[in-house]
Design a protein around this motif. Structure first.
Motif, mmCIF file in Angstrom:
data_model
loop_
_atom_site.group_PDB
_atom_site.id
_atom_site.type_symbol
_atom_site.label_atom_id
_atom_site.label_comp_id
_atom_site.label_asym_id
_atom_site.label_seq_id
_atom_site.Cartn_x
_atom_site.Cartn_y
_atom_site.Cartn_z
ATOM 1 N N PHE A 25 1.003 -1.328 -0.197
ATOM 2 C CA PHE A 25 -0.368 0.302 -0.135
ATOM 3 C C PHE A 25 1.066 1.457 0.050
ATOM 4 N N LEU A 26 2.395 0.913 -0.044
ATOM 5 C CA LEU A 26 2.660 1.896 -0.214
ATOM 6 C C LEU A 26 2.814 3.093 -1.202
ATOM 7 N N THR A 27 2.656 4.271 -1.190
ATOM 8 C CA THR A 27 2.577 5.257 -2.368
ATOM 9 C C THR A 27 3.633 6.000 -3.048
ATOM 10 N N GLU A 28 4.112 6.517 -1.925
ATOM 11 C CA GLU A 28 5.494 7.258 -2.192
ATOM 12 C C GLU A 28 6.187 7.056 -0.830
ATOM 13 N N ILE A 29 7.404 7.825 -0.841
ATOM 14 C CA ILE A 29 8.580 7.060 -0.431
ATOM 15 C C ILE A 29 9.509 8.530 -0.865
ATOM 16 N N ASP A 30 10.332 8.964 0.584
ATOM 17 C CA ASP A 30 11.201 10.332 0.876
ATOM 18 C C ASP A 30 12.255 9.505 1.334
ATOM 19 N N LEU A 31 13.108 9.708 0.237
ATOM 20 C CA LEU A 31 14.974 9.104 0.396
ATOM 21 C C LEU A 31 15.781 9.951 0.506
ATOM 22 N N SER A 32 15.592 10.951 0.627
ATOM 23 C CA SER A 32 16.144 12.381 0.629
ATOM 24 C C SER A 32 17.492 12.451 1.282
ATOM 25 N N PRO A 33 17.209 12.104 3.258
ATOM 26 C CA PRO A 33 17.746 12.102 3.246
ATOM 27 C C PRO A 33 19.416 11.051 3.751
#
Length: 185
Positions: A20-28
């Motif tokens: 159900f994961l639709t988005e993720i922020d891996l910037s860190p």
């Protein structure tokens, strides 16, 4: 430096089967140099992944984003540092229509089942030259929606393994003209 900036590796099975994961922020995670096997494997609902902040990324493990069936967009850092992408790289990403592979210009081998079974994949942007690649392993872009493919950037390829572009039923043209070192298909 934040604790996330100190992370240098993402281990095996990171976010595997998060349906159900639709988005993720891996910037860190800007200092990650290696991603383990099964990174985001079978994340069926994810549509976009931005990895442009991973400026140190060197190694991508097996089954990277395999079976992310809703994935439409993936963005990598434009300054290529990646030297290895494992088997199953982005296989079965059915909604992926275009991919820019210029970030992979330093890899030496195209691993097994590279972009395999990406049914709607129509456009692949290659680097000007894949100088270090000498072998394209089995299942290379098989079962995709490609119409035309220009492989002139693979001028040092000596061997192409089985199932190369297999069942690409919409394929109208393939340019292999610059593969002058090719000795086995």
């Amino acid at each position: 430096m934040s604790p996330l900036e100190q992370i240098t590796e993402i281990g095996d099975n990171f976010l595997r089967d998060f349906n159900f994961l639709t988005e993720i922020d891996l910037s860190p995670l800007s200092n990650v140099y290696a991603i383990g096997n099964n990174f985001m494997l079978s994340c069926d609902s994810i549509t976009k992944v931005d990895l442009s902040s991973l400026t140190q990324l060197n190694i991508i493990g097996n089954n990277f984003m395999k079976r992310c069936r809703s994935l439409e967009t993936i963005i990598f850092n434009p300054n290529p540092t990646i030297t290895f992408a494992g088997p199953g790289f982005m296989s079965a990403c059915n909604e992926l229509k275009t991919i820019d592979l210029r970030f992979l210009k330093n890899i030496e081998v195209i691993s097994d089942y590279f972009l395999y079974n990406c049914l709607n994949l129509k456009n692949v942007i290659f680097p000007d030259k894949f100088n270090k690649v000498t072998k394209i392993n089995c299942g290379f872009m098989a079962e995709t929606g490609l119409i035309n493919i220009d492989l002139s950037c693979f001028s040092n390829v000596e061997e192409i393994a089985f199932n190369f572009l297999e069942q690409c039923n919409k394929l109208e043209s393939v340019d292999l003209s610059s593969l002058t070192k090719l000795s086995a298909v």
